[in-house]
Design a protein around this motif. Structure first.
Motif, PDB file in Angstrom:
ATOM      1  N   GLN A  27       0.825  -1.204   0.000  1.00 44.87           N
ATOM      2  CA  GLN A  27       0.000   0.000   0.000  1.00 44.87           C
ATOM      3  C   GLN A  27       0.864   1.260   0.000  1.00 44.87           C
ATOM      4  N   LYS A  28       1.946   1.211   0.748  1.00 47.96           N
ATOM      5  CA  LYS A  28       2.862   2.349   0.806  1.00 47.96           C
ATOM      6  C   LYS A  28       3.465   2.613  -0.576  1.00 47.96           C
ATOM      7  N   ASN A  29       3.871   1.562  -1.272  1.00 45.48           N
ATOM      8  CA  ASN A  29       4.426   1.707  -2.614  1.00 45.48           C
ATOM      9  C   ASN A  29       3.398   2.294  -3.581  1.00 45.48           C
ATOM     10  N   ILE A  30       2.169   1.855  -3.468  1.00 48.47           N
ATOM     11  CA  ILE A  30       1.107   2.369  -4.341  1.00 48.47           C
ATOM     12  C   ILE A  30       0.900   3.858  -4.097  1.00 48.47           C
ATOM     13  N   VAL A  31       0.849   4.252  -2.830  1.00 49.95           N
ATOM     14  CA  VAL A  31       0.645   5.663  -2.484  1.00 49.95           C
ATOM     15  C   VAL A  31       1.813   6.514  -2.978  1.00 49.95           C
ATOM     16  N   VAL A  32       3.023   6.030  -2.811  1.00 52.45           N
ATOM     17  CA  VAL A  32       4.199   6.779  -3.261  1.00 52.45           C
ATOM     18  C   VAL A  32       4.161   6.959  -4.783  1.00 52.45           C
ATOM     19  N   ASN A  33       3.800   5.910  -5.512  1.00 48.94           N
ATOM     20  CA  ASN A  33       3.702   6.007  -6.973  1.00 48.94           C
ATOM     21  C   ASN A  33       2.637   7.018  -7.392  1.00 48.94           C
ATOM     22  N   GLU A  34       1.500   7.018  -6.718  1.00 45.86           N
ATOM     23  CA  GLU A  34       0.440   7.969  -7.045  1.00 45.86           C
ATOM     24  C   GLU A  34       0.891   9.406  -6.773  1.00 45.86           C
ATOM     25  N   GLN A  35       1.592   9.603  -5.675  1.00 46.31           N
ATOM     26  CA  GLN A  35       2.086  10.948  -5.355  1.00 46.31           C
ATOM     27  C   GLN A  35       3.091  11.423  -6.405  1.00 46.31           C
ATOM     28  N   GLN A  36       3.980  10.544  -6.813  1.00 47.05           N
ATOM     29  CA  GLN A  36       4.961  10.906  -7.834  1.00 47.05           C
ATOM     30  C   GLN A  36       4.274  11.219  -9.156  1.00 47.05           C
ATOM     31  N   THR A  37       3.269  10.453  -9.500  1.00 52.59           N
ATOM     32  CA  THR A  37       2.533  10.690 -10.732  1.00 52.59           C
ATOM     33  C   THR A  37       1.841  12.049 -10.682  1.00 52.59           C
TER      34      THR A  37
END
Length: 97
Positions: A27-37
């Protein structure tokens, strides 16, 4: 390598804990990817807006310069054409009468 019953007693309670840790990491990885996007999308939009605003500013500058040149050409043309002064005087006299 065999698993003994005592090892099972220790491993089974830890599986829930381990699955929770793995789920949290995913979940943390998903959130980080969304923030970067989102951050990249915002930066690209800002860059596009900056480019468009510069183009508009240059366009205004070019348009105003072209208008000045046209006005200057008209003024020179009216000054250099022979007989324009006579036409203007006749028109002015007709307007007064």
């Amino acid at each position: 390598m065999s698993i003994k019953p005592i090892d099972f007693q220790v491993m089974i309670p830890k599986t829930a804990e381990i699955s929770k840790i793995q789920n949290d990491q995913q979940q943390k990885n998903i959130v980080v990817n969304e923030q970067q996007t989102n951050t990249m999308r915002q930066k690209t939009e800002e860059n596009v807006n900056i480019v468009h605003s510069r183009e508009n500013a240059e366009k205004v500058r070019v348009d105003s310069e072209q208008e000045k040149k046209k006005d200057e050409k008209k003024q020179k043309k009216t000054q250099t054409e022979p007989g324009t002064e006579l036409k203007e005087k006749k028109n002015w006299k007709n307007k007064q009468a």
